[in-house]
Design a protein around this motif. Structure first.
Motif, PDB file in Angstrom:
ATOM      1  N   ALA A  93      -9.427  -3.984   0.224  1.00  0.00           N
ATOM      2  CA  ALA A  93     -10.866  -4.173   0.050  1.00  0.00           C
ATOM      3  C   ALA A  93     -11.151  -5.207  -1.038  1.00  0.00           C
ATOM      4  O   ALA A  93     -12.023  -6.069  -0.877  1.00  0.00           O
ATOM      5  N   ALA A  94     -10.420  -5.126  -2.150  1.00  0.00           N
ATOM      6  CA  ALA A  94     -10.622  -6.080  -3.244  1.00  0.00           C
ATOM      7  C   ALA A  94     -10.264  -7.497  -2.808  1.00  0.00           C
ATOM      8  O   ALA A  94     -11.019  -8.440  -3.049  1.00  0.00           O
ATOM      9  N   SER A 107      10.316  -3.030 -11.118  1.00  0.00           N
ATOM     10  CA  SER A 107      10.960  -4.326 -10.888  1.00  0.00           C
ATOM     11  C   SER A 107      10.123  -5.264 -10.027  1.00  0.00           C
ATOM     12  O   SER A 107      10.397  -6.452  -9.982  1.00  0.00           O
ATOM     13  N   GLY A 108       9.153  -4.712  -9.340  1.00  0.00           N
ATOM     14  CA  GLY A 108       8.346  -5.563  -8.470  1.00  0.00           C
ATOM     15  C   GLY A 108       8.990  -5.792  -7.123  1.00  0.00           C
ATOM     16  O   GLY A 108       8.827  -6.860  -6.524  1.00  0.00           O
ATOM     17  N   TYR A 109       9.714  -4.778  -6.625  1.00  0.00           N
ATOM     18  CA  TYR A 109      10.383  -4.916  -5.339  1.00  0.00           C
ATOM     19  C   TYR A 109       9.948  -3.855  -4.329  1.00  0.00           C
ATOM     20  O   TYR A 109       9.477  -4.187  -3.255  1.00  0.00           O
ATOM     21  N   ASN A 110      10.143  -2.592  -4.643  1.00  0.00           N
ATOM     22  CA  ASN A 110       9.979  -1.539  -3.641  1.00  0.00           C
ATOM     23  C   ASN A 110       8.599  -0.892  -3.612  1.00  0.00           C
ATOM     24  O   ASN A 110       7.889  -0.990  -2.617  1.00  0.00           O
ATOM     25  N   ARG A 111       8.228  -0.207  -4.673  1.00  0.00           N
ATOM     26  CA  ARG A 111       6.942   0.491  -4.664  1.00  0.00           C
ATOM     27  C   ARG A 111       5.787  -0.484  -4.512  1.00  0.00           C
ATOM     28  O   ARG A 111       4.870  -0.266  -3.709  1.00  0.00           O
ATOM     29  N   SER A 112       5.821  -1.568  -5.272  1.00  0.00           N
ATOM     30  CA  SER A 112       4.764  -2.574  -5.124  1.00  0.00           C
ATOM     31  C   SER A 112       4.836  -3.205  -3.742  1.00  0.00           C
ATOM     32  O   SER A 112       3.802  -3.485  -3.123  1.00  0.00           O
ATOM     33  N   GLY A 113       6.041  -3.386  -3.222  1.00  0.00           N
ATOM     34  CA  GLY A 113       6.197  -3.935  -1.877  1.00  0.00           C
ATOM     35  C   GLY A 113       5.590  -3.040  -0.821  1.00  0.00           C
ATOM     36  O   GLY A 113       4.972  -3.517   0.140  1.00  0.00           O
ATOM     37  N   LEU A 114       5.744  -1.728  -0.982  1.00  0.00           N
ATOM     38  CA  LEU A 114       5.166  -0.786  -0.028  1.00  0.00           C
ATOM     39  C   LEU A 114       3.647  -0.897  -0.023  1.00  0.00           C
ATOM     40  O   LEU A 114       3.020  -0.989   1.038  1.00  0.00           O
ATOM     41  N   VAL A 115       3.031  -0.915  -1.191  1.00  0.00           N
ATOM     42  CA  VAL A 115       1.569  -0.999  -1.265  1.00  0.00           C
ATOM     43  C   VAL A 115       1.077  -2.355  -0.779  1.00  0.00           C
ATOM     44  O   VAL A 115       0.103  -2.436  -0.025  1.00  0.00           O
ATOM     45  N   VAL A 116       1.740  -3.427  -1.172  1.00  0.00           N
ATOM     46  CA  VAL A 116       1.317  -4.764  -0.732  1.00  0.00           C
ATOM     47  C   VAL A 116       1.465  -4.895   0.787  1.00  0.00           C
ATOM     48  O   VAL A 116       0.561  -5.388   1.465  1.00  0.00           O
ATOM     49  N   VAL A 121      -1.157  -4.750   6.199  1.00  0.00           N
ATOM     50  CA  VAL A 121      -1.426  -4.047   7.455  1.00  0.00           C
ATOM     51  C   VAL A 121      -2.924  -3.728   7.543  1.00  0.00           C
ATOM     52  O   VAL A 121      -3.549  -3.933   8.586  1.00  0.00           O
ATOM     53  N   GLU A 122      -3.487  -3.240   6.455  1.00  0.00           N
ATOM     54  CA  GLU A 122      -4.926  -2.942   6.419  1.00  0.00           C
ATOM     55  C   GLU A 122      -5.758  -4.195   6.704  1.00  0.00           C
ATOM     56  O   GLU A 122      -6.846  -4.108   7.271  1.00  0.00           O
TER      57      GLU A 122
END
Length: 171
Positions: A93-94, A107-116, A121-122
């Motif tokens: 939305a933002a 590290s900027g790989y997995n968790r952030s990758g999942l949300v991004v 997809v959204e």
């Protein structure tokens, strides 16, 4: 280059990277050209910061909206998957309204990758395309947690249902 996490993944070579216009992904440390580990401190560069992991002293600056959504870099329960979905919707939305957003984890790989990836997809991308864009934009190490890719492949709604059913079976 020093490794920043278990499993041998190197610290990223940048504090954050733009994955799509206005959508950035990063971590709490990076390695400079000499391979020295440096902290990532966010100031007021972004209109919104979403942290899946947070540490004192890493920002953002006062006045910058900061959503902290603590989730592990491992199997997620239904509530954690719902929190990821909610964060991804807020990010989408933002970005859709022209704001700049940083999504970060350790590290900027997995968790952030999942949300991004879920935010992409959204915004209309398919799951495979979202994963490809995250890896191309951040690092081949992005989303190396195969379980997170599986969540994206089946869809987070289905993943939440399956995790809920598994929890019922084990109780």
């Amino acid at each position: 280059m020093k490794t920043g996490r278990k499993g041998g993944a190197p610290d990223p070579g940048t504090p954050w990277d733009e994955i799509a216009p206005g959508l950035w992904m990063g971590g709490h440390h990076w390695a400079d050209a000499a391979g020295q580990r440096r902290p990532v401190v966010v100031g007021a560069e972004f209109d919104l910061v979403v942290s899946l992991f947070s540490a004192a002293g890493h920002g953002p600056a006062p006045g910058v909206p900061h959503r902290i959504v603590p989730v592990p870099d491992g199997p997620l329960d239904a509530g954690q998957l719902a929190a990821v979905q909610e964060a991804a919707r807020a990010v989408a939305a933002a970005v859709g309204s022209g704001r700049t957003v940083l999504v970060r984890c350790r590290s900027g790989y997995n968790r952030s990758g999942l949300v991004v990836a879920q935010a992409l997809v959204e915004l209309g991308a398919g799951a495979a395309e979202a994963v490809r864009r995250v890896r191309a934009g951040r690092s081949p190490w992005a989303l190396h947690n195969g379980l997170f890719v599986e969540y994206l492949d089946v869809g987070l709604d289905v993943a939440r249902l399956l995790v809920s059913l598994e929890a019922l079976d084990s109780s």
